[in-house]
Design an enzyme around this catalytic site. Structure first.
Site, PDB file in Angstrom:
ATOM      1  N   CYS A 152       0.201   3.361  13.838  1.00  0.00           N
ATOM      2  CA  CYS A 152       1.444   3.912  13.335  1.00  0.00           C
ATOM      3  C   CYS A 152       2.049   4.930  14.286  1.00  0.00           C
ATOM      4  CB  CYS A 152       1.210   4.555  11.980  1.00  0.00           C
ATOM      5  SG  CYS A 152       0.352   3.453  10.881  1.00  0.00           S
TER       6      CYS A 152
ATOM      7  N   THR B 147      12.239  -7.482 -10.582  1.00  0.00           N
ATOM      8  CA  THR B 147      11.635  -8.807 -10.735  1.00  0.00           C
ATOM      9  C   THR B 147      10.449  -8.939  -9.791  1.00  0.00           C
ATOM     10  OG1 THR B 147      13.734  -9.738 -11.417  1.00  0.00           O
ATOM     11  CG2 THR B 147      12.094 -11.292 -10.574  1.00  0.00           C
TER      12      THR B 147
ATOM     13  N   GLY C 170       0.812  -1.214   0.000  1.00  0.00           N
ATOM     14  CA  GLY C 170       0.000   0.000   0.000  1.00  0.00           C
ATOM     15  C   GLY C 170       0.846   1.265   0.000  1.00  0.00           C
TER      16      GLY C 170
ATOM     17  N   GLN D 154      -8.018   0.006   3.032  1.00  0.00           N
ATOM     18  CA  GLN D 154      -8.941  -0.540   4.038  1.00  0.00           C
ATOM     19  C   GLN D 154     -10.277  -0.967   3.436  1.00  0.00           C
ATOM     20  OE1 GLN D 154      -8.508  -1.206   7.319  1.00  0.00           O
ATOM     21  NE2 GLN D 154      -6.399  -0.484   7.347  1.00  0.00           N
TER      22      GLN D 154
END
Ligand SMILES: *Cc1c(COP(=O)(O)O)cnc(C)c1O
Length: 395
Positions: free
Chosen positions: A326, A238, A72, A180
Site C-alpha cells: 500500500c 442491493t 475488507g 490475512q
C-alpha cells in the site's frame, strides 16, 4: 519460455475455478434481486443464505451474525465507526495497535479528528502485541479494542484468544481484522471472544470487492450505509450476489483443505527463508519465526533498496512486494517495519514474498538462484556497501 512466478498472495490471489463456476449462473440466468418476493428473488435469496451459512460455519458464528460488505476495507470502517457511533454515550476511547492495516489506522485517525481518543499500542521486535498492554490501556471510557489477527506485511499472528479474554472481562467490544488470517488459521469467534471480525474474499482465492463483517448478536453497531433494508436493515444496497456466492464457495474450500495447504506453504516458506539465509549475508527475517502466516516471508537486505530489488525480480518474472504494497510508490518506509524497531535504512531494504497454493518447489529453487545474483549486483553498486565493506564483496 518466460517464467512468471507470483509471490504476492497477501496483496491478492487468483480466483479458483470452482469459485468462478459457482458464480457464473448469478451473472446471467439467476439475476434476481433477493429483496423481490417472486421466484427470481427467492432464488437469489437462497443463494446468499447458503453463502452466509458457509461463512458462519467456519467462524463458529450464527447465521444471522454474518453481514456481507464490499470488502475488507468496508468491514473495518463499519466495525470501528459503527461501534464508535453507537457507543459514544459510554465513552470515546478506542485501543488499536501501531501495525494495523491502513483501513483500521486511517479510520481511527478520522475518528480522532471527530472527538474520539485512540491509543496505538506498540509491538515487540517480532510485531507482537502484549495482551497485558491491552489490559493496562483499558479505561472506564474505552468502548473498543481493534487488533488485527495476522499482519499483512510481516505475517505475525497475534494472541487473539488472550486479548479476547481480557476485553470480555472488561466489558469492551473486541474487533479483529482477520483479512490475512482467514483460510490459514482456525477461528472460533466464541472461544476467542471476538465481537466483530473483518474478512475479504480476494485474499482467499475468491472474487475482489466482496467481504463480510461478523457481528456478535447484541453488539451495538450503527450502520454506515443508509437506504434499503438489505442485510437485515444494517447494510443498505442491493447485494453483490455473484461476489457473495464466490465468497461462500471460496471460504468453504479454504477450510476444507486448510491443513494440507498450510503444510505445503510452511514447507516452501521455510525452504525460501533458510535458502536466503544460507546464500546471502547481512539479511534479517522480519516477523515472528514460528507464530507467522504459513505463506509469509519478509526479509530486509542491508545496503539495498527494496524497490530496486522488486524491479530486478520483476524483470526475471518474479512478482513480490516491498515494505508494504500500500505504500509502494511513496518513499515513506512501512509503518509496520518501523514499529518493530527497524531503522529507516533497513526498512527500505525489505522484500515481502507471500506464497500461495499454486507455488511449487521449482518456483522457490528459481528464486534462490536469481535473488542472490540480484542482491550481489545491487550491493556492488551501493555506495554504502562499498564504504562499509571496503570494496566489492560477495553476498
Ligand atoms: C487486504 C487487506 C485489507 C483490505 O481488504 P480489501 O478487501 O482489499 O478492501 C484490510 N486488512 C488487511 C489486513 C488486508 O490484508
Amino acid at each position: 519460455m518466460k517464467r512468471s512466478i507470483y509471490l504476492d498472495h497477501a496483496a491478492t490471489t487468483y480466483m479458483k475455478k470452482e469459485v468462478l463456476d459457482a458464480m457464473i449462473p448469478y451473472f446471467s440466468q439467476n439475476y434476481g434481486n433477493p429483496s423481490s418476493v417472486h421466484s427470481f428473488g427467492r432464488e437469489a435469496r437462497k443463494a446468499i443464505d447458503k453463502a452466509r451459512e458457509q461463512t458462519a460455519k467456519v467462524l463458529n458464528a450464527r447465521f444471522d451474525e454474518i453481514f456481507f460488505t464490499g470488502g475488507g476495507t468496508e468491514s473495518d470502517n463499519w466495525a470501528i465507526k459503527g461501534v464508535a457511533l453507537a457507543n459514544q454515550n459510554k465513552g470515546k476511547h478506542i485501543i488499536t495497535s501501531a501495525i494495523e492495516h491502513h483501513a483500521v489506522l486511517y479510520t481511527c485517525e478520522f475518528l480522532e479528528k471527530n472527538g474520539f481518543e485512540v491509543t496505538y499500542l506498540p509491538v515487540d521486535s517480532y510485531g507482537m502485541v502484549d495482551p497485558q498492554d491491552v489490559e493496562k490501556a483499558i479505561r472506564p471510557d474505552t468502548i473498543l479494542v481493534s487488533i488485527m489477527f495476522a499482519n499483512n506485511e510481516i505475517g505475525t499472528i497475534q494472541p487473539i484468544k488472550e486479548i479476547g479474554a481480557i476485553t470480555k472481562e472488561k466489558g469492551v467490544y473486541f474487533h479483529t481484522d482477520a483479512v490475512q488470517a482467514v483460510g490459514h488459521v482456525d477461528i472460533d469467534v466464541n472461544d476467542m471472544n471476538i465481537d466483530l471480525l473483518s474478512l475479504s474474499s480476494h485474499k482467499f482465492y475468491g472474487p475482489k470487492g466482496v467481504g463480510a463483517l461478523y457481528v456478535r448478536k447484541g453488539t451495538k453497531l450503527t450502520p454506515i450505509f443508509h437506504g434499503g433494508a438489505q442485510e437485515r436493515n444494517r447494510r443498505a444496497g442491493t447485494e453483490n450476489i455473484p461476489g457473495i456466492i464466490g465468497l461462500g464457495k471460496a471460504i468453504e474450500l479454504a477450510y476444507e483443505n486448510m491443513e494440507e495447504n498450510n503444510k505445503h506453504l510452511i514447507r516452501l516458506r521455510d525452504k525460501l527463508i533458510n535458502g536466503i539465509m544460507d546464500r546471502i549475508d547481512n539479511v534479517r527475517l522480519n516477523g515472528h519465526p514460528t507464530l507467522r502466516l504459513p505463506g509469509n516471508v519478509n526479509m530486509s537486505f542491508e545496503y539495498i533498496e527494496g524497490e530496486s530489488l522488486l524491479l530486478s525480480l520483476d524483470l526475471k518474472g518474479i512478482a513480490a512486494s516491498s515494505g508494504s504494497a500500500c505504500t509502494s510508490g511513496s518513499l515513506d518506509p512501512s509503518h509496520v517495519l518501523l514499529a518493530i524497531g527497524l531503522s529507516h535504512e533497513i526498512a527500505h531494504g525489505s522484500l515481502r514474498m507471500t506464497l500461495g497454493d499454486e507455488n511449487t518447489d521449482e518456483d522457490i529453487d528459481y528464486v534462490l538462484e536469481v535473488l542472490p545474483q540480484i542482491v550481489r549486483r545491487l550491493r556492488e553498486m551501493s555506495p554504502l556497501f562499498i564504504q562499509e565493506k571496503g570494496g566489492c564483496q560477495y553476498v
